[in-house]
Design an enzyme around this catalytic site. Structure first.
Site, PDB file in Angstrom:
ATOM      1  N   HIS A  15       0.854  -1.188   0.000  1.00 13.67           N
ATOM      2  CA  HIS A  15       0.000   0.000   0.000  1.00 13.67           C
ATOM      3  C   HIS A  15       0.891   1.239   0.000  1.00 13.67           C
ATOM      4  O   HIS A  15       1.842   1.308   0.798  1.00 13.67           O
ATOM      5  CB  HIS A  15      -0.926  -0.002   1.227  1.00 13.67           C
ATOM      6  CG  HIS A  15      -1.877   1.145   1.259  1.00 13.67           C
ATOM      7  ND1 HIS A  15      -2.941   1.260   0.380  1.00 13.67           N
ATOM      8  CD2 HIS A  15      -1.914   2.245   2.035  1.00 13.67           C
ATOM      9  CE1 HIS A  15      -3.588   2.382   0.624  1.00 13.67           C
ATOM     10  NE2 HIS A  15      -2.989   3.004   1.624  1.00 13.67           N
ATOM     11  N   ASP A  56      -6.814  -3.048   3.701  1.00 18.01           N
ATOM     12  CA  ASP A  56      -5.524  -2.562   4.223  1.00 18.01           C
ATOM     13  C   ASP A  56      -5.441  -2.643   5.749  1.00 18.01           C
ATOM     14  O   ASP A  56      -4.858  -1.771   6.390  1.00 18.01           O
ATOM     15  CB  ASP A  56      -5.310  -1.095   3.765  1.00 18.01           C
ATOM     16  CG  ASP A  56      -5.263  -0.997   2.250  1.00 18.01           C
ATOM     17  OD1 ASP A  56      -5.761   0.020   1.717  1.00 18.01           O
ATOM     18  OD2 ASP A  56      -4.755  -1.931   1.605  1.00 18.01           O
ATOM     19  N   GLY A  92     -10.167  -7.367   5.633  1.00 15.70           N
ATOM     20  CA  GLY A  92     -10.522  -5.943   5.563  1.00 15.70           C
ATOM     21  C   GLY A  92      -9.785  -5.220   4.451  1.00 15.70           C
ATOM     22  O   GLY A  92      -9.065  -5.825   3.665  1.00 15.70           O
TER      23      GLY A  92
END
Ligand code: GRF
Length: 201
Positions: free
Chosen positions: A106, A142, A140
Site C-alpha cells: 500500500h 488494508d 478488511g
C-alpha cells in the site's frame, strides 16, 4: 517459494519481482500472474517473461461469491507458497485468504490513508512524510498485520503522480526485499506481529 502475483495496472511491482527472481538465489519465482481486468501492462509484463496469466472479471460472475471462488480455485491450481497482491484493486475473499498467505502493498504508512487513494489522501491532508507499507492481507481493506514500512518525504510542489512515483521506487525495493526474505527465512505471525524467520511449519 512459488509466488502468484495479482495486478490491476502497470505492474511495476510485479516487474521488480520478475527481475529479482531471475537470480536463482532469490528463493522465489513467479509461477503465475492474475488480474481482474484485461489489457493491462501488468499482464503484458508477465507474458514477456513467459509467465502464465489469468483474468477473472467481477462482471463475468453472477455474484461476488462466485468470483471469489473462481479466483481462489485458479490461484490454488498454481500451488503458491505466497500470493502477492501488488496493485490489485480487489479485496480477496475467504476462499483465497483461508488457502494461502497474501502479501499486500500500500502506498501510504498504514493505518493512515487506507483504501484506493492513499497517495491522493496523504497529499490532500498536507503530510510532510508518507511512505509505503507491506502487510499480510486479511478480510478488511488494508487492515492486516504490517510486515514492513518505509517513510518517503513529500516535497512542497509534489503532485499525486510525482509523489506516487517516489513512493513506488521505495515500495518496489521493500517488496522485493520482504518477499525474498519470507521465501528464504519463513515467517511467523503472533497477533499483529509478523516475525521473519522461524518458518511456520
Ligand atoms: C502501487 O503503488 C500499489 O501499492 C498501489 O498501486 C500501485 C500499483 O503499481 N495499490 P504497479 O501496478 O505495481 O506499477
Amino acid at each position: 517459494g512459488r509466488l502468484v502475483v495479482l495486478v490491476s495496472g502497470s505492474g511495476t511491482n510485479l516487474q521488480a519481482l520478475l527481475d529479482a527472481s531471475a537470480d536463482p538465489s532469490y528463493g522465489a519465482q513467479v509461477v503465475a500472474v492474475g488480474a481482474d481486468r484485461e489489457g493491462i501492462e501488468g499482464l503484458a509484463r508477465a507474458s514477456r517473461s513467459g509467465v502464465p496469466t489469468f483474468v477473472h472479471k467481477l462482471g463475468d460472475y453472477p455474484s461476488r461469491q462466485e468470483w471469489d471462488a473462481a479466483i481462489a480455485e485458479e490461484i490454488a491450481s498454481y500451488k503458491p507458497d505466497l500470493v502477492v497482491s501488488a496493485g490489485f484493486m480487489k479485496i480477496l475473499g475467504a476462499p483465497t485468504l483461508d488457502a494461502v498467505p497474501v502479501l499486500n502493498t500500500h502506498p501510504a504508512l498504514l493505518p493512515s490513508f487506507p483504501g484506493a487513494h492513499g497517495v491522493r489522501d496523504a497529499l490532500a491532508h498536507g503530510v510532510k512524510v508518507t511512505g509505503c507499507t507491506v502487510m499480510l492481507a486479511d478480510a478488511g481493506v488494508d487492515t492486516g498485520p504490517i510486515v514492513a514500512q518505509e517513510a518517503v518525504p513529500v516535497l512542497p510542489d509534489d503532485d499525486e503522480a510525482e509523489l506516487h512515483e517516489r513512493i513506488k521506487t521505495v515500495e518496489r525495493r521493500l517488496l522485493v526485499d520482504i518477499v525474498g526474505r519470507l521465501a528464504r527465512e519463513g515467517w511467523t505471525v503472533s497477533g499483529r506481529i509478523v516475525r521473519i524467520g522461524n518458518p511456520s511449519g
